[in-house]
Design an enzyme around this catalytic site. Sequence first.
Site, PDB file in Angstrom:
ATOM      1  CB  THR A  51      37.810  11.573  63.151  1.00 50.51           C
ATOM      2  OG1 THR A  51      38.387  10.305  63.179  1.00 50.51           O
ATOM      3  CG2 THR A  51      36.305  11.287  62.846  1.00 50.51           C
ATOM      4  CB  CYS A  57      32.073  20.403  54.400  1.00 47.23           C
ATOM      5  SG  CYS A  57      31.393  21.881  55.205  1.00 47.23           S
ATOM      6  CG  HIS A  74      35.860  19.963  57.139  1.00 50.65           C
ATOM      7  ND1 HIS A  74      35.544  19.033  57.924  1.00 50.65           N
ATOM      8  CD2 HIS A  74      35.072  20.503  56.572  1.00 50.65           C
ATOM      9  CE1 HIS A  74      34.240  19.027  58.055  1.00 50.65           C
ATOM     10  NE2 HIS A  74      33.794  19.907  56.982  1.00 50.65           N
TER      11      HIS A  74
END
Length: 180
Positions: A51, A57, A74
Amino acid sequence: MYRLSNLAAITPVAKQSINGESATAPRSDDRSKFYLHPGQLFGSPDGYAVTTILGSCVSVCLWDPLTKIGGINHFLLPTDIGDDLGSSLRFGDLAVRELIEEMLDLGAEPHQLRAKLFGGACVLEAFRSRENHLGTKNVKIAREVLDAADIPIIGHDVGGDRGRKLIFHTDNGSAWVKQL
């Protein structure tokens, strides 16, 4: 650059760019859960529900349907801005290349890799009138690196003006997005 040990093929690894530290996610009999912070990447041959929360981003999710190996990153910025911090997974050009390399190190087949792309919103109202805002630049660099590696993008949810919560399953390549 970050390198994994010889156990990389059997040990799921989360990487983060802060001080070059690595962390191993917890394991359990069911699908384990892992929260991915900005500037990290995660890859595993096992089933994880990863998650993360995205605004401008971007996360690239890679999956090999043959080996069932999946990974996600990420990143915050498209390219290194010359701040002399060295290579960092905070930058999209490096983060996407490192994710591809991680997948191959874990045993994924390069010609089998499939990508999904998420994030790149313009969450600040003051910048929404700009055509080339940070989120757009992040999405563009991810597409460029994936294209250069001949990895097809089979799904995406990018742009807009709201953040997203993303859940990616490393073992089957499925992804869920909830707008925030």
